[in-house]
Design a protein around this motif. Structure first.
Motif, short mmCIF file in Angstrom:
data_model
loop_
_atom_site.label_atom_id
_atom_site.label_comp_id
_atom_site.label_asym_id
_atom_site.label_seq_id
_atom_site.Cartn_x
_atom_site.Cartn_y
_atom_site.Cartn_z
N VAL A 114 22.55 32.68 43.38
CA VAL A 114 22.25 32.19 44.56
C VAL A 114 21.47 32.71 44.88
N HIS A 115 20.94 31.45 45.42
CA HIS A 115 19.32 31.61 46.34
C HIS A 115 19.34 31.33 47.79
N THR A 116 19.02 31.24 48.99
CA THR A 116 19.18 31.25 50.59
C THR A 116 17.50 29.28 49.84
N ALA A 117 18.38 28.73 51.28
CA ALA A 117 17.90 26.64 50.75
C ALA A 117 16.61 26.97 50.29
N ASP A 118 15.68 27.83 50.89
CA ASP A 118 13.98 28.81 50.55
C ASP A 118 13.87 28.90 49.12
N GLY A 119 15.36 29.47 48.82
CA GLY A 119 14.76 29.24 47.20
C GLY A 119 14.62 30.87 47.07
N ASP A 120 15.34 32.22 48.13
CA ASP A 120 15.05 33.28 48.01
C ASP A 120 16.55 34.19 46.76
N ILE A 121 16.58 34.66 45.98
CA ILE A 121 17.49 34.99 45.83
C ILE A 121 18.33 35.71 46.04
N PHE A 362 26.57 20.12 48.80
CA PHE A 362 25.87 18.25 49.04
C PHE A 362 25.39 18.10 47.73
N TYR A 363 25.55 18.91 46.52
CA TYR A 363 25.27 18.93 45.34
C TYR A 363 23.97 19.23 45.04
N GLY A 364 23.25 18.13 43.66
CA GLY A 364 22.14 18.55 43.39
C GLY A 364 20.59 18.68 43.98
N VAL A 365 19.90 19.25 44.22
CA VAL A 365 18.32 20.07 45.10
C VAL A 365 17.65 20.33 43.14
N SER A 366 15.85 20.08 43.02
CA SER A 366 15.64 19.90 41.93
C SER A 366 15.27 21.86 41.53
N GLY A 367 15.57 22.87 42.13
CA GLY A 367 15.34 23.59 41.93
C GLY A 367 13.87 24.02 42.19
N ASP A 368 13.08 23.12 43.28
CA ASP A 368 11.56 23.43 43.62
C ASP A 368 11.44 22.78 44.70
N PHE A 369 11.71 24.28 45.61
CA PHE A 369 11.21 25.11 46.70
C PHE A 369 9.96 24.87 47.11
N SER A 370 8.61 24.11 47.02
CA SER A 370 7.96 23.90 47.33
C SER A 370 8.00 23.47 48.20
N GLU A 371 6.43 22.71 49.21
CA GLU A 371 6.48 21.34 50.11
C GLU A 371 6.35 20.15 49.43
N GLN A 379 16.01 18.52 50.53
CA GLN A 379 16.79 19.58 50.29
C GLN A 379 16.69 20.19 52.20
N GLN A 380 15.63 19.81 52.87
CA GLN A 380 15.57 19.89 54.35
C GLN A 380 16.80 19.95 55.09
N PHE A 381 17.14 18.44 54.76
CA PHE A 381 18.38 17.90 55.21
C PHE A 381 19.61 18.45 55.14
N LYS A 382 19.38 19.16 53.74
CA LYS A 382 21.05 19.49 53.47
C LYS A 382 21.18 21.08 53.54
N LYS A 383 19.90 21.43 53.74
CA LYS A 383 19.43 23.26 54.48
C LYS A 383 19.71 23.35 55.85
#
Length: 414
Positions: A114-121, A362-371, A379-383
């Motif tokens: 489980v990650h934050t919306a910014d990718g931190d576990i 909200f379903y899929g995101v890429s898993g790439d949390f970079s800008e 990702q920012q919308f869902k965050k």
């Protein structure tokens, strides 16, 4: 224990009471049967006849004479019960051999991190024993992927926890801009309604607009028609729209109130011309009045050019007892200022709450949390809604006929 073919009712009774993905339902089973005539409801019953594992497998042709099996987000079972896992998959192999299977793919609905919306576990699950057992049974893990693929389900999902949270708390936990945008849609009078199957073209037109804007193509219109038929009773095509005449009336009422307040301030300034408080208030009201007048003029111009009612955004949702899934959407970029997407999400979050559903997916995101991520904006919308990200265990493939499979890989036919 017995490895068995389940009836649709037995299958649903189990998946409805055990955490599972919407694809693991008899609705999907009947859809697969109608499309290809090939689907399998397999499971395990204990010595008392109770179902303790269930899985829907689709079947497709592979190398002309063989078959490819896939359990989408399945099987559904207690994966901590390693004895059950071993029993199911050993018996599955025997079943597949009888059905001339070349290879099989499974992607259990099991969270790895489980990650934050910014990718931190923020939480991890120890699935090593399960992975080792599947490996010993011949199932090769396909690795943890980043990005999107058409081969299998997205392993990264953006999820909002609704459990034991009021609407007020959910709003409070969203970021400021998201809350503000939701409030704006309410002030503007953005409305939501459910589209009928006959109105699918209205939805699909907005999807195509989004595809053109982002330069991608997902599904054709017929796909969404089939989806509605397959998941009837558990699917919603939602439309966000606005009546500009109603909105203009709201603005005119607001303008009258502002002008009344402005006149009151002017009267007070006549009594005390040096009041700093009243001067500041007058300046603020003057700005609001000018802004509202501008919006009234712009709205009238848009009525004349585009008509009284605007279709802003549309999305398709599927739900089961466990989750509300936001699958796909589209919007008219020209009408982004009305923020239809925010109105859609908030309305459906409330809808899920009313159904007693604890997770809004909200379903899929890429898993790439970079800008630089291809879906950074999404990702920012869902965050903004306070969603976290779940990374799932991924795909496992077992080859049932190794020699034929190798030939298929070498020739590029698999």
């Amino acid at each position: 224990m017995k490895f068995v073919t389940l009836t649709p009712r037995e299958f649903d009774d189990y998946t409805e009471t055990h955490y599972s993905h919407f694809t693991q339902t008899s609705k999907n089973y009947y859809d697969l049967l109608e499309k290809s005539g090939a689907a399998h409801l397999l499971g395990v019953k204990d010595n008392k006849g109770n179902v303790v594992a269930a899985s829907l497998f689709s079947e497709a042709r592979a190398l002309k004479f063989f078959k490819y099996f896939y359990s989408q987000r399945g099987p559904v079972m207690d994966y901590n019960n390693i004895e059950l896992v071993e029993f199911f998959f050993k018996n599955l192999t025997a079943y597949l051999e009888k059905h001339n299977c070349l290879y099989v793919r499974v992607d259990p609905y099991i969270i790895e991190h489980v990650h934050t919306a910014d990718g931190d576990i923020i939480q991890s699950y120890d699935n090593r024993i399960l992975k080792e057992k599947l490996e010993k049974l011949g199932y090769r893990h396909q690795g943890m992927t980043i990005g999107f693929t058409k081969i299998s389900q997205i392993p990264w999902l953006s999820v909002l926890n609704l459990k034991d949270k009021s609407e007020k708390q959910l709003l409070k936990e969203m970021d400021y801009q998201t809350r503000r945008n939701i409030k704006k849609t309410e002030e503007m009078g953005v409305k939501i309604r459910t589209l009928s199957s006959e109105e699918t073209p209205k939805f699909y037109e907005l999807v195509q607009m989004a595809e053109e804007k982002h330069n991608f193509s997902f599904r054709d219109e017929d796909y969404y028609r089939r989806l509605q038929k397959a998941y009837e009773g558990r699917i919603l095509l939602q439309l966000a729209y606005i009546n500009l005449t109603d909105y203009k009336t709201k603005l005119e009422t607001k303008l009258q109130n502002l002008e009344t307040q402005y006149q009151d301030v002017q009267d007070k300034l006549k009594e005390n011309a040096n009041s700093k408080k009243q001067k500041t208030k007058a300046q603020q009201l003057d700005q609001q009045i000018n802004s509202t007048k501008r919006k009234i003029n712009e709205t009238q111009a848009q009525i004349e050019s585009d008509g009284e009612e605007l279709d802003l955004a549309s999305a398709v949702y599927i739900y089961n007892n466990h989750e509300m899934y936001y699958l796909s959407s589209g919007s008219n970029p020209a009408y982004n200022p009305y923020m239809g997407a925010y109105a859609l999400q908030w309305e459906m979050i409330k809808y899920a709450k009313n159904l007693g559903i604890d997770r809004y997916n909200f379903y899929g995101v890429s898993g790439d949390f970079s800008e630089n991520a291809e879906d950074y904006g999404v990702q920012q919308f869902k965050k903004g809604f306070n969603a976290h990200v779940e990374n799932y265990i991924g795909d496992f493939i077992k080859v049932i006929k190794p020699a034929v499979f190798r030939i298929g890989k070498l020739t590029g036919k698999i």
